[in-house]
Design an enzyme around this catalytic site. Structure first.
Site, PDB file in Angstrom:
ATOM      1  N   HIS A  94       0.845  -1.194   0.000  1.00 56.44           N
ATOM      2  CA  HIS A  94       0.000   0.000   0.000  1.00 56.44           C
ATOM      3  C   HIS A  94       0.880   1.243   0.000  1.00 56.44           C
ATOM      4  CE1 HIS A  94      -4.069   1.646   0.498  1.00 56.44           C
ATOM      5  NE2 HIS A  94      -3.449   2.672   1.059  1.00 56.44           N
ATOM      6  N   ASP A 173     -13.740   3.594   7.307  1.00 55.49           N
ATOM      7  CA  ASP A 173     -12.780   4.295   6.438  1.00 55.49           C
ATOM      8  C   ASP A 173     -13.452   4.762   5.158  1.00 55.49           C
ATOM      9  OD1 ASP A 173     -10.052   5.238   5.921  1.00 55.49           O
ATOM     10  OD2 ASP A 173     -10.152   3.876   4.226  1.00 55.49           O
ATOM     11  N   ARG A 180     -12.419  13.289   4.661  1.00 62.40           N
ATOM     12  CA  ARG A 180     -11.085  13.895   4.790  1.00 62.40           C
ATOM     13  C   ARG A 180     -10.641  14.511   3.481  1.00 62.40           C
ATOM     14  NH1 ARG A 180      -7.635   9.302   5.888  1.00 62.40           N
ATOM     15  NH2 ARG A 180      -5.906  10.759   5.965  1.00 62.40           N
ATOM     16  N   SER A 195      -6.238   4.934   8.624  1.00 59.82           N
ATOM     17  CA  SER A 195      -6.964   4.667   7.386  1.00 59.82           C
ATOM     18  C   SER A 195      -6.326   3.484   6.641  1.00 59.82           C
ATOM     19  CB  SER A 195      -6.936   5.931   6.510  1.00 59.82           C
ATOM     20  OG  SER A 195      -7.291   5.642   5.189  1.00 59.82           O
ATOM     21  N   LYS A 199      -7.644  -0.841   6.838  1.00 56.49           N
ATOM     22  CA  LYS A 199      -7.991  -1.568   5.600  1.00 56.49           C
ATOM     23  C   LYS A 199      -7.098  -2.788   5.424  1.00 56.49           C
ATOM     24  CE  LYS A 199      -7.653   1.903   2.532  1.00 56.49           C
ATOM     25  NZ  LYS A 199      -7.789   3.257   3.001  1.00 56.49           N
TER      26      LYS A 199
HETATM   27  N1  URA Z   1      -4.169   6.051   1.572  1.00 53.08           N
HETATM   28  C1  URA Z   1      -5.187   5.654   2.382  1.00 53.08           C
HETATM   29  O1  URA Z   1      -5.748   4.576   2.214  1.00 53.08           O
HETATM   30  N2  URA Z   1      -5.542   6.479   3.383  1.00 53.08           N
HETATM   31  C2  URA Z   1      -4.931   7.660   3.613  1.00 53.08           C
HETATM   32  O2  URA Z   1      -5.307   8.334   4.541  1.00 53.08           O
HETATM   33  C3  URA Z   1      -3.892   8.067   2.758  1.00 53.08           C
HETATM   34  C4  URA Z   1      -3.519   7.235   1.730  1.00 53.08           C
END
Ligand code: URA
Length: 450
Positions: A94, A173, A180, A195, A199
């Site tokens: 990620h 989220d 956000r 966040s 996930k």
């Molecule tokens: N990627 C995400 O999933 N969340 C964030 O807050 C920033 C980047």
């Protein structure tokens, strides 16, 4: 699924009091954080109160205990996937978000071609940065809203699947991310950590490779801030028993040459065909190497890199991508013939005002220019134009003659193009000497077991 694990009901708090306590710089209790997350997820606390709390959290910061409580509350706002039916290691990657940052589209199929299972839950564009889901949706028919059962079916068939937060998985989220994006509350290490990690932990993975961006196009502008965020996320993952590594990588200029959803998919197809820009290929190989190493497919990162290159150059990664696109409802003919992906109606060049070398590109401005063209959202309700974006012909260090194109805008609206063009003209700095080459991979922060 047997994988449901909801938070215990929170004690009763007045939301206004909780906001005021954070505004005053106090540390919130776990129960107060659960109250906010659960109340918002259930629709009992409105956007405007959570927006106020997010702003207080961004300005005051969250402690490590608050960050851990927020991550846990978000993770348990929905189901945690049980992927124990898959014998192969489950590994994901990620990124914290950047401009032209498209490596997920290459890495999920690459790691699956290497025998790993990649259950990737991604996000949409956030602020000036692009989102994996928006990019994937530019492929005609591609669906990112699969149910958990469909997600698992795709994983069984081809080893990788890429979806968004569902109403079942991390619903908190899903709502907070969108809020956000449009309330100027993205750039908080704790909010980003919660966040991303909520996930990723909900995916039921064994290992995670994090690409933490640092620079003018990243949420963390300095390497020091990026390292703080990286350590926070590595620590959070390890606390939950995951193998972790974070690579701090440069986002001082866009990655690759393309910025914009369909344009970026086309660039990823070029990488999967064994060509494409050198910086993008290099980062894909490095991140892929770590995925293969943490997933036990390569003893060392160096061997992982050789394997990653082989998986691309043999066409195996591209074949996985085509299969995943097909299984998720997309038109696989668009992978073999990318002209079938959305194309803008008009092109406009931005030319260099003088001869010299590109000494810097204000990377956030390039991302914002893409949002202005319609490639990202200004408001939650905005829809995306998949065809628009920017193709950079010159990057930092390149020689340029006066009048030579620096980049080309792909656009569908004259008014938007005018505004974006001005922004791009300002974002390029042309100097007399070529700047020293910058490091793409700045630092590696391994977890204890990496
Ligand atoms: N990627 C995400 O999933 N969340 C964030 O807050 C920033 C980047």
């Amino acid at each position: 699924m047997s994988d449901s694990a909801k938070s215990a009901p929170s004690a009763t708090f007045r939301t206004t009091d909780v906001i005021r306590r954070k505004r005053g710089g106090h540390e919130l209790s776990r129960a107060e954080i659960v109250h906010l997350v659960d109340g918002y997820t259930r629709g009992e606390i409105p956007d405007y109160q959570i927006s106020a709390w997010l702003m207080a959290a961004l300005l005051r910061g969250l402690t490590r205990a608050e960050t851990a409580a927020l991550t846990d509350a978000m993770l348990h706002s929905g189901q945690v996937l049980d992927l124990s039916e898959f014998a192969a290691p489950k590994v994901d990657k990620h990124s914290t978000g950047g401009v032209g940052d498209k490596t997920s589209l290459v890495l999920a199929p690459l790691a699956a071609a290497g025998g790993l299972v990649v259950p990737m839950i991604s996000g949409r564009g956030l602020g000036h940065t692009g989102g994996t889901l928006d990019k994937l949706e530019s492929i005609p028919g591609f669906r990112v809203d699969l149910s958990t059962a469909q997600f698992k079916a795709v994983l069984r068939e081809c080893g990788c699947a890429m979806i968004g937060q569902t109403p079942e998985i991390v619903p908190a989220d899903r709502k907070l991310y969108g809020l956000r994006d449009v309330t100027g509350t993205v750039e908080s290490p704790s909010l980003i950590c919660a966040s991303i990690m909520s996930k990723k932990l909900a995916e039921g993975i064994d290992a995670l490779v994090l690409d933490v961006k640092a620079g003018s196009g990243a949420f963390m502008k300095t390497e020091q801030d990026a390292a703080f965020l990286a350590e926070l996320m590595v620590e959070t993952g390890e606390r939950m028993g995951k193998k972790m590594v974070a690579l701090i990588t440069s986002m001082d200029e866009p990655l690759g040459h393309c910025v914009g959803n369909a344009l970026e998919v086309k660039e990823c197809i070029r990488i999967l065909l064994g060509s494409g820009p050198a910086d993008l290929r290099e980062l894909c190989l490095e991140l892929g190497a770590w995925m293969l190493h943490l997933g036990g497919r390569a003893d060392t990162v160096a061997k992982g890199k050789q394997l990653a290159a082989k998986l691309i150059d043999s066409g195996q990664a591209l074949e996985k991508f085509r299969r995943m696109v097909e299984l998720q409802g997309g038109d696989p003919r668009a992978i073999d013939d990318p002209t079938r992906l959305p194309n803008s109606s008009y092109l406009l060049e931005v030319v260099s005002p003088k001869t010299g070398y590109v000494s810097a590109i204000q990377c956030e401005d390039v991302g914002t220019a893409c949002v202005i063209l319609g490639g990202g959202r200004e408001k939650k309700e905005d829809s995306i134009d998949p065809a628009v974006g920017i193709v950079l012909h010159k990057k930092v260090g390149d020689r340029v003659e006066a009048g030579e194109p620096l980049c080309t805008l792909h656009y569908n609206s004259d008014a938007r193009a005018g505004h974006a063009k001005q922004m791009l003209e300002r974002s390029y700095e042309i100097g007399e000497v070529s700047p020293a080459p910058a490091l793409l991979i700045r630092r590696i922060i391994p977890g204890g077991s990496a």
